[in-house]
Design a protein around this motif. Structure first.
Motif, PDB file in Angstrom:
ATOM      1  N   ALA A  78      -8.167   5.583   8.985  1.00 42.33           N
ATOM      2  CA  ALA A  78      -7.097   6.554   8.735  1.00 42.33           C
ATOM      3  C   ALA A  78      -5.729   5.913   8.988  1.00 42.33           C
ATOM      4  O   ALA A  78      -4.772   6.109   8.219  1.00 42.33           O
ATOM      5  N   LEU A  79      -5.613   5.122  10.042  1.00 37.99           N
ATOM      6  CA  LEU A  79      -4.361   4.422  10.335  1.00 37.99           C
ATOM      7  C   LEU A  79      -4.042   3.402   9.249  1.00 37.99           C
ATOM      8  O   LEU A  79      -2.871   3.212   8.885  1.00 37.99           O
ATOM      9  N   ASP A  93       4.009  12.333  11.084  1.00 38.34           N
ATOM     10  CA  ASP A  93       4.188  13.093   9.843  1.00 38.34           C
ATOM     11  C   ASP A  93       2.990  13.981   9.533  1.00 38.34           C
ATOM     12  O   ASP A  93       3.152  15.100   9.019  1.00 38.34           O
ATOM     13  N   VAL A  94       1.794  13.493   9.799  1.00 37.52           N
ATOM     14  CA  VAL A  94       0.586  14.226   9.391  1.00 37.52           C
ATOM     15  C   VAL A  94      -0.177  14.830  10.559  1.00 37.52           C
ATOM     16  O   VAL A  94      -1.087  15.635  10.348  1.00 37.52           O
ATOM     17  N   GLY A  95       0.155  14.456  11.783  1.00 32.86           N
ATOM     18  CA  GLY A  95      -0.543  14.981  12.951  1.00 32.86           C
ATOM     19  C   GLY A  95      -1.768  14.147  13.317  1.00 32.86           C
ATOM     20  O   GLY A  95      -2.381  13.515  12.458  1.00 32.86           O
ATOM     21  N   THR A  96      -2.116  14.177  14.596  1.00 33.17           N
ATOM     22  CA  THR A  96      -3.243  13.372  15.062  1.00 33.17           C
ATOM     23  C   THR A  96      -4.577  13.826  14.487  1.00 33.17           C
ATOM     24  O   THR A  96      -5.545  13.069  14.476  1.00 33.17           O
ATOM     25  N   ILE A 156      -6.434  12.459   4.559  1.00 30.41           N
ATOM     26  CA  ILE A 156      -5.708  11.767   5.626  1.00 30.41           C
ATOM     27  C   ILE A 156      -4.197  11.868   5.434  1.00 30.41           C
ATOM     28  O   ILE A 156      -3.447  12.067   6.396  1.00 30.41           O
ATOM     29  N   THR A 157      -3.737  11.742   4.191  1.00 27.42           N
ATOM     30  CA  THR A 157      -2.293  11.763   3.922  1.00 27.42           C
ATOM     31  C   THR A 157      -1.726  13.175   3.808  1.00 27.42           C
ATOM     32  O   THR A 157      -0.524  13.341   3.575  1.00 27.42           O
ATOM     33  N   GLY A 158      -2.570  14.177   3.959  1.00 28.15           N
ATOM     34  CA  GLY A 158      -2.075  15.549   3.980  1.00 28.15           C
ATOM     35  C   GLY A 158      -1.916  16.209   2.632  1.00 28.15           C
ATOM     36  O   GLY A 158      -1.299  17.281   2.535  1.00 28.15           O
TER      37      GLY A 158
END
Length: 317
Positions: A78-79, A93-96, A156-158
């Motif tokens: 994800a990172l 930006d997207v949250g943990t 992952i990127t929202g």
């Protein structure tokens, strides 16, 4: 529409090629050795398969080991995805929660990806060698791995808030081919990556075996640490070679998360990155990806032979 139809034709052709090679391999094997319903011997170092029972064990072991490894390393991937986005998104930006969003669902895809890769490789390798076998395994697994990447990276990127919304939205707005967006860079990355990892694995297996023979060790079998080291080494090389294609693939799949004008094609994406951001950007996220891929393939190559050998022993008993 023409591009989408060309996608279907390509995927169909790849599938037919894999089936033809596997069928031919089984035919050759049938003429050269007598096959029985029981397992007599299985060499999990070379991936040789001699019976239908061992084929099943190879498929199950490859799928489970790949899915388990991917699920455990999902946050690292994800990172890597965030580092490769066009607008440089971060966890702020997207949250943990993005670190595990869609983990269970997309990791289930890895079960089938691993099963296809190891199953096809195991059947083709004894007759055509690791290069052809790994290419067939990579091509066949793309039928599952491309939709997995689309869903995973958009979550992952929202772009979507959950797996159900992602799947239903893509189906309604883009159809089944929406799950294969950016398939060209994905296939262009997957095939050379899998070919490199499996071919390196085969070469390292043979060299380690010869080394143990020269050292007159009690056993020539590869142990857990041997397989772990082989997986890490193979993935590190393959990851460096395919990193630019991976960045392009991520950019194409996550365009909906950016406010910038969309790329026209994978080639346009590459040129735009080179022109506006520099060639170094094609290696963005290489640290995160290296950790993820080395861990993923290290664990997979370590667990798969252990599970396969265990299942084969149970079958014999």
């Amino acid at each position: 529409m023409k591009r989408r139809w060309s996608l279907l034709k390509l995927l169909t052709l790849l599938t037919l090629c894999v089936i033809a090679l596997v069928s031919n391999a089984n035919t050759i094997g049938a003429h050269s050795t007598a096959r029985t319903a029981t397992i007599t011997k299985f060499d999990f170092r070379s991936g040789a398969i001699t019976t239908s029972a061992s084929i099943t064990n190879k498929v199950v072991s490859g799928g489970v080991s790949r899915a388990l490894a991917q699920a455990l390393l999902y946050p690292v991937d994800a990172l890597r995805t965030l580092a490769q986005t066009r607008d440089g998104r971060t966890l702020a930006d997207v949250g943990t929660q993005a670190l595990v969003k869609g983990c269970a669902q997309t990791s289930s895809f890895a079960l089938f990806t691993g099963a296809l890769q190891f199953g096809i490789f195991g059947m083709v390798n004894p007759h055509y060698g690791p290069l052809v076998a790994s290419a067939c395994g990579a091509a066949g697994s793309c039928l599952v791995s491309v939709p997995q990447e689309v869903l995973k990276q958009r979550l992952i990127t929202g772009v979507y808030s959950n797996f159900r919304e992602a799947a239903s939205s893509i189906w309604k707005t883009e159809g089944v081919l929406g799950f294969y967006s950016a398939w060209k860079p994905t296939v262009s990355r997957n095939v050379p990556f899998v070919v490199t990892t499996f071919t390196c694995r085969d070469i390292l297996h043979k060299r380690l075996k010869k080394m143990k023979q020269k050292q007159h060790q009690d056993t020539e079998e590869l142990n857990t640490l041997d397989n772990l080291g082989i997986g890490i080494s193979s993935a590190l090389l393959a990851g460096f070679i395919t990193q630019p294609i991976d960045v392009i693939k991520t950019r194409m799949m996550t365009q909906g998360a950016s406010t910038a004008a969309p790329y026209k094609s994978a080639f346009d994406c590459a040129l735009t990155i080179l022109r506006t951001e520099g060639w170094q950007k094609l290696y963005s996220g290489i640290g995160q990806r290296s950790i993820y891929m080395c861990g993923l393939w290290g664990m997979t190559f370590m667990l798969e032979p252990m599970m396969t050998n265990y299942l084969n022993l149970r079958t014999m008993n």
